[in-house]
Design an enzyme around this catalytic site. Structure first.
Site, short mmCIF file in Angstrom:
data_model
loop_
_atom_site.label_atom_id
_atom_site.label_comp_id
_atom_site.label_asym_id
_atom_site.label_seq_id
_atom_site.Cartn_x
_atom_site.Cartn_y
_atom_site.Cartn_z
N CYS A 385 0.27 -11.47 -1.14
CA CYS A 385 0.79 -11.14 0.19
C CYS A 385 -0.25 -10.35 0.98
O CYS A 385 -0.69 -9.28 0.54
CB CYS A 385 2.08 -10.35 0.06
SG CYS A 385 2.68 -9.65 1.62
N CYS A 388 0.70 -6.74 1.74
CA CYS A 388 0.49 -5.85 0.59
C CYS A 388 -1.00 -5.52 0.46
O CYS A 388 -1.37 -4.37 0.22
CB CYS A 388 0.99 -6.51 -0.69
SG CYS A 388 2.77 -6.85 -0.71
#
Length: 465
Positions: A385, A388
């Site tokens: 991600c 993230c």
């Protein structure tokens, strides 16, 4: 539905006539204006109006003549329609200007084609259609959740071009059921796909059933993950047209090969009205709850569904752009990739000696404890991600600052096999999700903000520990 077709033509008793005055506009880049001689089209008395609504059905003849009463007539050779090879046509037009492609589309489909207008920079499509001198139709999806600026922009466009946009609305019963069952903002928790399906995809499907072709403002540079290979014309891989069945609808993308900066040069040169949201940092514009301005250096699609995985951001209108891998990655709700076996496909993140890597039993034990020795801050993440990845540095720095302070900092990989558990037990809505486990409470507290810098996270921790 009251309809209107924008045209530079005037209607006389004998049919359509076009002014012989040539359209003049500046040339730049690949935007090439067409020179076409004046043409006159005779319209028979049986076809005075070529305009029909998007959901129109063929007009039926109310009279039935007995077979015995018919008069024999000379045989007329049946017209054989040659099926168009649209892959070949796309290759022929690959270097064509948007104006040339638009002209070809309108010439080929006439009143059976319409421009899909979203209320953003795709207003360029309407300008191109006007410059061809041909009649054209425009439709738009009113989801009921657009920005006020977008509604004002629709009004501006109608007045500027002297047209009536054909609005399509979602089914009221479906919207009512969605909101009553899941609330007004369920998409923040379980993804935007369901809401988009009700408010956008199904109304679009109804609109396209009344057409044989449609024109979109898709560009290859809009979303490298999903639109990098779109052709200028194609058989629509998802939706059906007026005749029904696979292959019954053609999709035109006149601006596929144009870069965003060139679109804006064109709009400024032609003095075309634009959505005022663009001046406030919005680039890609959709519904108000799901659209926000982007920061310098961010891609334009970063402003859409920002809480979700950025690799496959499509609302369903152009679902055919998604490859099988991307579709699987959406995992049904658009909130990230599904790694069924939980195996790492990219390098792990949040690596620090001051960060505890929690396993499934570890996070379960943390959930069960009502009296912990110290509070915990835990990030639920997926290493693939980009959001993230974007907060990795600040989270590691925070862990270093909290070392020895009495607050433990951990991480738990919540994708793949752990995703359903994380959604049910750990309040996972999207990646990353940050939880604070207080010292004397079993229930974790979810970090509510999207600000993931060190100072904001530290303020959250200090307010609760």
């Amino acid at each position: 539905m009251a309809l209107s077709v924008s045209s530079s033509s005037s209607i006389s008793a004998s049919g359509f006539s076009r002014s012989s005055q040539e359209l003049k506009a500046p040339q730049f880049g690949s935007f090439k204006l067409l020179d076409r001689p004046t043409t006159f089209v005779n319209v028979s008395s049986q076809r005075r109006c070529a305009v029909k609504p998007l959901n129109a059905e063929p007009k039926r003849n109310g009279s039935v003549v007995p077979l015995a009463a018919t008069i024999a007539a000379p045989e007329i050779a049946e017209k054989v329609e040659v099926e168009e090879d649209y892959e070949k046509l796309a290759k022929e037009l690959v270097n064509g200007s948007p104006l040339e492609i638009m002209d070809k589309a309108l010439e080929k489909f006439g009143d059976d084609i319409a421009i899909a207008f979203s209320g953003a920079e795709d207003v360029a499509l309407i300008e191109y259609a006007k410059l061809t001198g041909r009649p054209f139709r425009v439709f738009s999806l009113d989801t009921g959740r657009l920005n006020p600026e977008t509604y004002h922009f629709f009004d501006q466009v109608e007045k500027h071009y002297g047209i009536r946009i054909e609005y399509m609305f979602p089914d009221a019963v479906e919207v009512q059921a969605l909101v009553r069952n899941k609330g007004l903002f369920s998409f923040y928790e379980d993804g935007h796909q369901e809401c988009c399906r009700v408010r956008k995809v199904r109304p679009l499907r109804r609109a396209l059933k009344g057409l044989r072709a449609w024109i979109t403002g898709q560009r290859k540079d809009q979303s490298p993950g999903t639109r990098s290979e779109i052709p200028v014309v194609q058989v629509d891989p998802v939706f059906e047209g007026l005749d029904g069945g696979a292959g019954s609808l053609i999709k035109w993308n006149p601006m596929a090969n144009v870069e965003g900066q060139d679109v804006w040069k064109f709009l400024r040169t032609m003095d075309v009205p634009v959505n005022s949201l663009h001046s406030k940092g919005y680039i890609s514009i959709g519904c108000e709850p799901c659209t926000r301005p982007v920061l310098p250096g961010q891609h334009e699609r970063e402003g859409r569904w920002w809480w979700e995985d950025a690799t496959a951001k499509e609302c369903g209108l152009h679902k055919g752009n998604l490859k099988q891998g991307d579709a699987a990655q959406l995992n049904g709700n658009g909130n990230g990739a599904a790694h069924a076996n939980g195996a790492a496909t990219v390098a792990d993140i949040f690596n620090s000696e001051n960060l505890v890597n929690l396993s499934r039993p570890g996070i379960e034990n943390l959930l069960k404890l009502e009296n912990r020795k110290e509070p915990w801050l835990v990030v639920l993440y997926a290493p693939w991600c980009q959001f993230c990845q974007g907060m990795e540095a600040s989270y590691v720095e925070l862990a270093d600052k909290l070392a020895g302070s009495g607050v433990k900092v951990g991480k738990f990989r919540a994708d793949g096999d752990q995703k359903e558990f994380s959604k049910q037990e750990l309040q996972l809505g999207s990646f990353p999700t940050i939880l604070f486990f207080p010292k004397h409470s079993s229930r974790p507290i979810k970090y509510p903000s999207e600000k993931r810098d060190v100072d904001s996270l530290m303020t959250f921790v200090n307010a609760l520990r």
